[in-house]
Design an enzyme around this catalytic site. Structure first.
Site, PDB file in Angstrom:
ATOM      1  CB  ALA A  25      -0.750  -0.140   1.346  1.00  0.00           C
ATOM      2  N   GLY A  56       0.584  -4.981   0.871  1.00  0.00           N
ATOM      3  CA  GLY A  56      -0.709  -4.985  -0.147  1.00  0.00           C
ATOM      4  C   GLY A  56      -0.443  -5.646  -1.657  1.00  0.00           C
ATOM      5  CD  GLU A  62      -2.500  -7.627   2.409  1.00  0.00           C
ATOM      6  OE1 GLU A  62      -2.236  -6.584   2.447  1.00  0.00           O
ATOM      7  OE2 GLU A  62      -3.359  -8.020   3.515  1.00  0.00           O
ATOM      8  CD  GLU A  90       1.703  -5.970   5.309  1.00  0.00           C
ATOM      9  OE1 GLU A  90       2.573  -6.604   5.466  1.00  0.00           O
ATOM     10  OE2 GLU A  90       0.819  -5.979   4.234  1.00  0.00           O
TER      11      GLU A  90
HETATM   12  C1  3H9 Z   1       0.873  -2.368   3.452  1.00  0.00           C
HETATM   13  O1  3H9 Z   1       1.146  -2.762   2.377  1.00  0.00           O
HETATM   14  C2  3H9 Z   1      -0.407  -2.416   4.011  1.00  0.00           C
HETATM   15  C3  3H9 Z   1      -1.700  -3.377   3.613  1.00  0.00           C
HETATM   16  O2  3H9 Z   1      -1.356  -4.601   3.825  1.00  0.00           O
HETATM   17  C4  3H9 Z   1      -2.801  -3.137   4.075  1.00  0.00           C
HETATM   18  C5  3H9 Z   1      -3.601  -1.664   3.155  1.00  0.00           C
HETATM   19  C6  3H9 Z   1      -4.942  -1.475   3.797  1.00  0.00           C
HETATM   20  N1  3H9 Z   1       4.736   3.089  -0.339  1.00  0.00           N
HETATM   21  O3  3H9 Z   1      13.451   1.900   0.002  1.00  0.00           O
HETATM   22  P1  3H9 Z   1      14.039   2.370  -1.287  1.00  0.00           P
HETATM   23  C7  3H9 Z   1       9.459   4.679  -1.980  1.00  0.00           C
HETATM   24  S1  3H9 Z   1       1.808  -1.614   4.060  1.00  0.00           S
HETATM   25  C8  3H9 Z   1       5.138   4.559  -0.912  1.00  0.00           C
HETATM   26  O4  3H9 Z   1      14.695   3.506  -1.369  1.00  0.00           O
HETATM   27  P2  3H9 Z   1      14.815  -0.076  -2.123  1.00  0.00           P
HETATM   28  C9  3H9 Z   1      10.357   5.128  -1.009  1.00  0.00           C
HETATM   29  O5  3H9 Z   1       9.799   5.951  -0.337  1.00  0.00           O
HETATM   30  C10 3H9 Z   1       3.462  -1.267   3.030  1.00  0.00           C
HETATM   31  N2  3H9 Z   1       6.376   4.520  -1.246  1.00  0.00           N
HETATM   32  O6  3H9 Z   1      14.410   1.492  -2.427  1.00  0.00           O
HETATM   33  C11 3H9 Z   1      11.389   5.551  -1.948  1.00  0.00           C
HETATM   34  O7  3H9 Z   1      10.854   6.862  -2.486  1.00  0.00           O
HETATM   35  P3  3H9 Z   1      11.679   7.946  -3.100  1.00  0.00           P
HETATM   36  C12 3H9 Z   1       3.930  -2.705   3.034  1.00  0.00           C
HETATM   37  C13 3H9 Z   1       7.252   3.552  -1.039  1.00  0.00           C
HETATM   38  O8  3H9 Z   1      15.244  -0.723  -3.490  1.00  0.00           O
HETATM   39  C14 3H9 Z   1      11.356   4.482  -3.377  1.00  0.00           C
HETATM   40  O9  3H9 Z   1      10.057   4.025  -2.965  1.00  0.00           O
HETATM   41  N3  3H9 Z   1       5.128  -2.570   2.054  1.00  0.00           N
HETATM   42  C15 3H9 Z   1       6.888   2.378  -0.842  1.00  0.00           C
HETATM   43  O10 3H9 Z   1      16.254  -0.056  -1.207  1.00  0.00           O
HETATM   44  C16 3H9 Z   1      12.411   3.410  -3.317  1.00  0.00           C
HETATM   45  O11 3H9 Z   1      12.462   2.908  -2.021  1.00  0.00           O
HETATM   46  C17 3H9 Z   1       6.288  -2.276   2.679  1.00  0.00           C
HETATM   47  O12 3H9 Z   1       6.389  -2.101   3.875  1.00  0.00           O
HETATM   48  C18 3H9 Z   1       5.404   2.089  -0.184  1.00  0.00           C
HETATM   49  N4  3H9 Z   1       5.064   1.087   0.298  1.00  0.00           N
HETATM   50  O13 3H9 Z   1      13.583  -0.877  -1.575  1.00  0.00           O
HETATM   51  C19 3H9 Z   1       7.237  -2.251   1.557  1.00  0.00           C
HETATM   52  N5  3H9 Z   1       7.938   1.335  -0.610  1.00  0.00           N
HETATM   53  O14 3H9 Z   1      12.592   7.585  -4.209  1.00  0.00           O
HETATM   54  C20 3H9 Z   1       8.305  -0.823   2.236  1.00  0.00           C
HETATM   55  C21 3H9 Z   1       8.881   2.183  -1.080  1.00  0.00           C
HETATM   56  O15 3H9 Z   1      10.989   9.036  -3.278  1.00  0.00           O
HETATM   57  N6  3H9 Z   1       9.454  -0.762   1.238  1.00  0.00           N
HETATM   58  N7  3H9 Z   1       8.480   3.360  -1.507  1.00  0.00           N
HETATM   59  O16 3H9 Z   1      12.665   8.154  -1.988  1.00  0.00           O
HETATM   60  C22 3H9 Z   1      10.397  -1.280   0.990  1.00  0.00           C
HETATM   61  O17 3H9 Z   1      10.743  -2.299   1.817  1.00  0.00           O
HETATM   62  C23 3H9 Z   1      11.463  -0.964  -0.005  1.00  0.00           C
HETATM   63  O18 3H9 Z   1      11.082   0.548  -0.360  1.00  0.00           O
HETATM   64  C24 3H9 Z   1      11.761  -1.882  -1.266  1.00  0.00           C
HETATM   65  C25 3H9 Z   1      12.720  -1.114  -2.058  1.00  0.00           C
HETATM   66  C26 3H9 Z   1      12.128  -3.219  -0.700  1.00  0.00           C
HETATM   67  C27 3H9 Z   1      10.316  -1.943  -1.755  1.00  0.00           C
END
Ligand code: 3H9
Length: 682
Positions: A63, A102, A105, A125
């Protein structure tokens, strides 16, 4: 506005593509686009099946975290997942990159899942204080049972596609041609004619209810640290998957998700996630770094030795310069001892140690640094000595070499002038007080060039550290205020043990007195309370980590006498200042230390030492061990309410105005109805 989701008919299969860089997070526009695409494809008689795929680096990574805490906009993700699941035509999800939260999901709501071999899937999450809230806790256990679902959800770590396939979360993995494979699979399903079973009707994971129940009980027995408030609710939801009808399970999960989303811990963790990524948004972002393969380090004390070790470990060539032959031998022995200890602990192989050692050269002559692409000076905090070193560096360093000082407190502009290379000079201060803290403070002057900042940032990343950009000492000032507040409480009647216990209870990785030895205590206290500082300094380094042994830390020693000695000193100081001793409660300790950080934070912002409040929060979380789930002191100020923070500071101000008076910025924020969060930008 064009939608981030498009679809086309490929021989009777609707190929739906999400294209929302950087990670295709499921923000409102993506959800709305997907909903429309699914509706249109289902209604189109020329379409027999649907494939959902994503452009760019990843299937949705979750999400959109930036939307949390704001009013939700339909279609909500759980509703979108339900819509996909009840689609009357087969839906295939084609996963690559990191299909997380998400995103996973969404894939679970599809009827079939196929992934690229390099994809990783998971439920992170919990790291945000949340649980999978779009059906993940209900659908995943139906496919893979409670034990594996709980492992994914409470561990928070993604798994490789092959492992996900083995556990039954995926239906296929391909090495190449993911989209083509998904389209071919869709065509096979259509040709086959049997309707795929929606995940809600799958029951493989419920095959053995007793094993299922045992996994839930085991999860409930696990200790749950405060930074993971979601763990127990995850177990509740996975249990609900077995006990309740699907729709009721979804409603149960939704309620638990909303409850968690509103907790301060979830807000703190979300803030930490976004703040960490915001650190790199500096005026110099996008500037190309100069290559650094050869690092010069001047001074092999604690900071210098740590730098040498991390640079060697990252594969750099390092030249260490000390003031004379004896000091050089001592520094090299220090580095060798740390290397040997790492080998003994099994954290470094003898081969890697030898490789690292072969890239290290030592000298007592500064000109030996002539080839280094970046040079970090890490000698004691003496401006005269440092200025002399920088003036020599100005003469001997190669053109374009970055000249850095690991100073925590001194004026970097004076060193830039001494070197005569202001554009290439900056502070590069690794914070090593907390082991493996991973923070480098970059101190820039108005004349520091963008390339120097970009190069130092890149080096920090290569050494495994996050860089925080500041225009002067940041963390040192914040820690000074924190320590001064604790020392004030000591004089008011508390003890190092009580103060450290209260701070650790709040969640700091270490207490104030565990973090400092007596010299450190004297130095930091000296910023504000010379009396206590002198008294402690006079005793010299009588004991390491005053409070450490009380907590049975492996590196600490419990020497009651040393603690008694400190208490006696404090008592003498109290009498000298005519201060009465009074009871000091845990709450007062925690609040005072927090308020001191908030007040210093306003000053650090007002004089533009830090770029934004969230940089201060991140520096404290990484460098001081401020609890991540509390989000840092500036977020804590927002959460406590700025008016309450201002009033609490005003009540303390008469005692020590220098420490407790915030910058006018606080009153300005209040007047304009704004918060520190509002100053963070996106
Ligand atoms: C969820 O899903 C809830 C659901 O179950 C239910 C909902 C109802 N959203 O980390 P990076 C951006 S909770 C928005 O530097 P990497 C990040 O801010 C979510 N933005 O790269 C950055 O932006 P910017 C569950 C996001 O290669 C850019 O992407 N998911 C999100 O080192 C690059 O990120 C997570 O918790 C996001 N969800 O790592 C995953 N994710 O370029 C969280 C990333 O402007 N994310 N961004 O600075 C991660 O673990 C890492 O970002 C990922 C990439 C592994 C994806």
């Amino acid at each position: 506005m064009t939608s981030p989701v498009t679809w086309e008919n490929r021989d009777g299969i609707a190929l739906i593509t999400i294209d929302s860089p950087p990670v295709n997070a499921l923000g409102h526009a993506v959800r709305a686009g997907l909903w429309e695409a699914v509706e249109a494809a289902e209604a189109d008689p020329a379409v027999r099946a649907l494939v959902i795929t994503a452009a760019g680096r990843s299937f949705p990574a979750g999400a959109d975290i930036r939307e949390f805490g704001k009013p939700p906009q339909a279609p909500l993700l759980p509703d979108l997942c339900d819509r996909i699941e009840v689609c009357t035509k087969p839906v295939i999800a084609a996963l690559h990159g990191t299909a997380l939260g998400g995103g996973l999901e969404l894939a679970l709501a599809a009827h079939v899942r196929i992934a690229h071999a390099k994809a990783r899937v998971g439920f992170p999450e919990i790291n945000l204080g949340l649980l999978p809230g779009a059906g993940g806790t209900q659908r995943a256990p139906r496919l893979i049972g409670a034990e594996q679902a709980l492992q994914l959800m409470t561990g928070g770590r993604p798994v490789r596609a092959a492992d996900a396939l083995a556990m039954g979360l995926l239906d296929g993995v391909v090495e190449d041609g993911l989209t083509e494979a998904a389209l071919a699979l869709a065509a096979d399903l259509v040709a086959d004619g049997t309707a795929p079973v929606p995940t809600r009707d799958r029951t493989e994971g419920f095959r053995n209810p007793q094993v299922y129940a045992e996994a839930i009980a085991a999860a409930r027995r696990q200790p749950h640290p405060p930074e993971q408030p979601a763990a127990t609710r995850i177990a509740d939801c996975v249990e609900a998957a077995l006990l309740l009808p699907f729709e009721a399970g979804l409603a149960y999960e939704r309620a638990a998700f909303e409850e968690l989303q509103a907790t301060p811990a979830a807000r703190g963790l979300r803030h930490a996630f976004l703040s960490e990524r915001r650190l790199s948004k500096t005026p110099e972002a996008g500037t190309e770094a100069r290559p650094v393969e050869h690092l010069g380090v001047i001074g092999g004390g604690r900071t210098g030795a740590a730098l040498v070790l991390s640079a060697l470990s990252a594969g750099l060539r390092v030249t260490l310069v000390e003031r004379d032959h004896d000091a050089l031998i001592a520094a090299l022995e220090r580095i060798a001892d740390i290397h040997e200890a790492e080998v003994a602990r099994g954290r470094l192989t003898p081969e890697k140690r030898d490789e690292d050692w072969a890239r290290l050269a030592g000298s007592a002559e500064l000109p030996r640094l002539a080839e280094a692409e970046m040079i970090v000076e890490a000698v004691p905090e003496d401006l005269g000595l440092k200025a002399e070193i920088f003036s020599q560096l100005g003469r001997v360093a190669r053109p374009g070499a970055i000249l850095a000082s690991a100073t925590a407190a001194l004026d970097i502009a004076a060193l830039a002038t001494a070197a005569g290379r202001p554009a290439d000079t900056l502070a590069f201060r690794p914070w090593t007080e907390i082991p493996r803290s991973g923070l480098v403070e970059l101190g820039v002057t108005p004349r520091t060039g963008a390339e120097a900042v970009a190069t130092a940032t890149a080096l920090a990343a290569r050494l495994g550290h996050r860089a925080v950009r500041a225009t002067g000492p940041l963390l040192g000032r914040m820690m000074g205020a924190w320590a001064a507040a604790a020392d004030g409480l000591l004089l008011a009647g508390s003890t190092p043990l009580r103060i450290d216990t209260a701070l650790r209870g709040y969640g700091y990785r270490r207490g104030r007195y565990q973090a400092e030895d007596l010299i450190g205590l004297a130095t930091l206290s000296g910023l504000r309370r010379p009396g206590l500082a002198d008294g402690l300094a006079a005793r010299g380094r009588t004991g390491c980590a005053v409070g450490a042994g009380w907590f049975d830390w492996p590196e600490g020693t419990r020497r009651a006498q040393e603690n008694d000695e400190v208490l006696a000193l404090v008592e003498a100081e109290r009498q000298r200042h005519g201060l009465p001793s009074r009871p000091v409660g845990e709450e007062e300790i925690v609040l005072s230390c927090l308020l001191a950080l908030i007040a210093e934070g306003t000053r650090v912002l007002a004089d533009e030492t830090a770029l934004r409040p969230s940089d201060i929060d991140m520096a404290l979380m990484i460098g001081l061990g401020f609890p991540r789930w509390r989000g840092g002191p500036m977020l804590a100020a927002d959460m406590m309410g700025l008016l309450d923070a201002k009033n609490a500071l005003a009540a303390l101000a008469p005692e020590n105005p220098e420490l407790w008076t915030p910058a006018d910025l606080l009153a300005d924020l209040l007047k304009n109805g704004r918060s520190f969060e509002d100053l963070n930008g996106i």
